[in-house]
Design a protein around this motif. Sequence first.
Motif, mmCIF file in Angstrom:
data_model
loop_
_atom_site.group_PDB
_atom_site.id
_atom_site.type_symbol
_atom_site.label_atom_id
_atom_site.label_comp_id
_atom_site.label_asym_id
_atom_site.label_seq_id
_atom_site.Cartn_x
_atom_site.Cartn_y
_atom_site.Cartn_z
ATOM 1 N N ARG A 170 42.501 37.503 33.876
ATOM 2 C CA ARG A 170 41.467 37.361 32.851
ATOM 3 C C ARG A 170 41.936 36.388 31.771
ATOM 4 O O ARG A 170 43.078 36.436 31.346
ATOM 5 N N GLU A 175 35.494 33.199 33.973
ATOM 6 C CA GLU A 175 35.070 34.488 34.524
ATOM 7 C C GLU A 175 34.398 34.326 35.888
ATOM 8 O O GLU A 175 34.631 35.116 36.806
ATOM 9 N N GLN A 178 37.054 33.925 38.492
ATOM 10 C CA GLN A 178 37.704 35.214 38.754
ATOM 11 C C GLN A 178 36.831 36.080 39.663
ATOM 12 O O GLN A 178 37.323 36.682 40.621
#
Length: 189
Positions: A170, A175, A178
Amino acid sequence: MNKIGILGGTFDPPHNGHLLIANEVLEALELDEIWFLPNQEPPHKSKSGGASNIDRIKMLELATCGHPKFRIEKLELERSGPSYTYETMKLMNEMFPEIDFYFIIGADMVEYLSKWYKIDQLINIVKFVGVNRPDYEEITEFPIINVTVPEMGVSSKLIRDRLKENKTIRYLVPESVQEYIEEKKLYES
């Protein structure tokens, strides 16, 4: 004439450090765009990451889609064998004669420039932009435009290692990247 920055790399995976460098160079040199150039087979390192070309492109698309001046150039992925910057930039200059190219490299590569394939010809067809990296100095006999960027000690290898150890990534990657890594189960041991 348009001024385009080229940021080459494996992008396995792309991370916030790549985006930071691209944005800082874009602004500092008042470039028109930054083109991310994922390579097929970098001659100076072994292929050890693990994501396919399709996954690397998808992650780059996710990472860069929010910036109107970021673009992905797939030229090196369409060729086989080692990705020599000289060959790529020679082709890009032929394809886009109206563009001045600025090839962005980290200080680690600045120190290594004397070993680059056909460096004496390469410096005549592209401008090099060196960005600072921890533990490296930007010292070379070749002409380099230096751009100072906020230091971010993140690398694709660090991210892959953290994922193998089930540690968080993170804030190291966007994001959306990820989520893609988690969904596709990339880089798992």
